[in-house]
Write an enzyme that holds these catalytic residues in place. Structure first.
Site, PDB file in Angstrom:
ATOM      1  N   THR A  31      -2.933   5.739 -12.044  1.00  0.00           N
ATOM      2  CA  THR A  31      -3.292   5.448 -13.430  1.00  0.00           C
ATOM      3  C   THR A  31      -3.015   3.999 -13.797  1.00  0.00           C
ATOM      4  O   THR A  31      -3.737   3.400 -14.593  1.00  0.00           O
ATOM      5  CB  THR A  31      -2.539   6.408 -14.377  1.00  0.00           C
ATOM      6  OG1 THR A  31      -2.956   7.743 -14.064  1.00  0.00           O
ATOM      7  CG2 THR A  31      -2.836   6.121 -15.830  1.00  0.00           C
TER       8      THR A  31
ATOM      9  N   THR B 140       1.777   8.517 -10.956  1.00  0.00           N
ATOM     10  CA  THR B 140       3.023   9.185 -11.339  1.00  0.00           C
ATOM     11  C   THR B 140       3.046  10.674 -11.013  1.00  0.00           C
ATOM     12  O   THR B 140       4.121  11.258 -10.924  1.00  0.00           O
ATOM     13  CB  THR B 140       3.313   8.990 -12.842  1.00  0.00           C
ATOM     14  OG1 THR B 140       2.271   9.582 -13.612  1.00  0.00           O
ATOM     15  CG2 THR B 140       3.449   7.522 -13.183  1.00  0.00           C
ATOM     16  N   ASP B 141       1.884  11.294 -10.828  1.00  0.00           N
ATOM     17  CA  ASP B 141       1.873  12.744 -10.600  1.00  0.00           C
ATOM     18  C   ASP B 141       2.464  13.160  -9.260  1.00  0.00           C
ATOM     19  O   ASP B 141       3.036  14.243  -9.155  1.00  0.00           O
ATOM     20  CB  ASP B 141       0.464  13.304 -10.743  1.00  0.00           C
ATOM     21  CG  ASP B 141       0.018  13.358 -12.192  1.00  0.00           C
ATOM     22  OD1 ASP B 141       0.770  13.908 -13.017  1.00  0.00           O
ATOM     23  OD2 ASP B 141      -1.058  12.832 -12.499  1.00  0.00           O
TER      24      ASP B 141
ATOM     25  N   SER C 163      -3.215   9.734  -7.673  1.00  0.00           N
ATOM     26  CA  SER C 163      -2.248  10.351  -6.762  1.00  0.00           C
ATOM     27  C   SER C 163      -2.471  11.855  -6.603  1.00  0.00           C
ATOM     28  O   SER C 163      -2.058  12.430  -5.594  1.00  0.00           O
ATOM     29  CB  SER C 163      -0.820  10.062  -7.202  1.00  0.00           C
ATOM     30  OG  SER C 163      -0.475  10.755  -8.373  1.00  0.00           O
TER      31      SER C 163
END
Length: 164
Positions: free
Chosen positions: A11, A83-84, A54
């Site tokens: 992101t 971040t996931d 991700s």
């Protein structure tokens, strides 16, 4: 100071594609260029690999990231990552006992929409690298830098929290 940046997409890098009408991960590092333009006294090597959200990363992608870290020219490394699944990739790097100082960071809001989070998280990672001599795998997110096994994304709150 010399720092390698492994840019994997996420992101942090997403931009709106007006033709497709959606956010997508580009195959460049324009988001980083904006931050690095104001970063002095540091020499950067930028290595673009994977270029995915991700959630779309595979174990093969994670091994590609590991190889990029191993092959980069510096002992201090920042990995821009979605971040996931940053927890999965950073855990793999830690498990492989990488002998460098590796700090993962990213953003939950694209740099192209709001520069604050991405800039803050990147700056946090860079500041940590300028201070520490400790080898290991860390995550810099939302005001803290800790061992990668101690920071988890709380999806309900939309933030990263330290787990003891």
């Amino acid at each position: 100071m010399h720092v390698s940046i492994i840019n994997t997409g996420g992101t942090f890098n997403k931009r709106y594609n007006p033709i497709k009408g959606q956010l997508e991960v580009p195959l460049d590092h324009k988001a980083l260029e904006k931050i690095l333009a104001s970063t002095h006294n540091v020499e950067f090597e930028i290595i673009d690999v994977v270029s995915k959200d991700s959630l779309d990363m595979t174990n093969e992608d994670r091994l590609t990231i590991y190889e990029a870290i191993q092959n980069c020219s510096n002992e201090k490394v920042i990995v821009i990552h979605g971040t996931d699944t940053v927890d999965l990739t950073s855990a793999l790097i830690k498990e492989k006992k990488c002998e460098k100082t590796v700090v993962f960071t990213g953003a939950m809001v694209p740099m192209s929409i709001d520069e604050v989070e991405a800039t803050m998280n990147f700056s946090l990672a860079l500041g940590y690298l300028s201070h520490t001599t400790q080898k290991g795998t860390f995550i810099a997110m939302h005001g803290v830098v800790v061992d990668c096994s101690k920071l988890v994304k709380n999806r309900a709150l939309g933030q990263f929290l330290i787990q003891e």
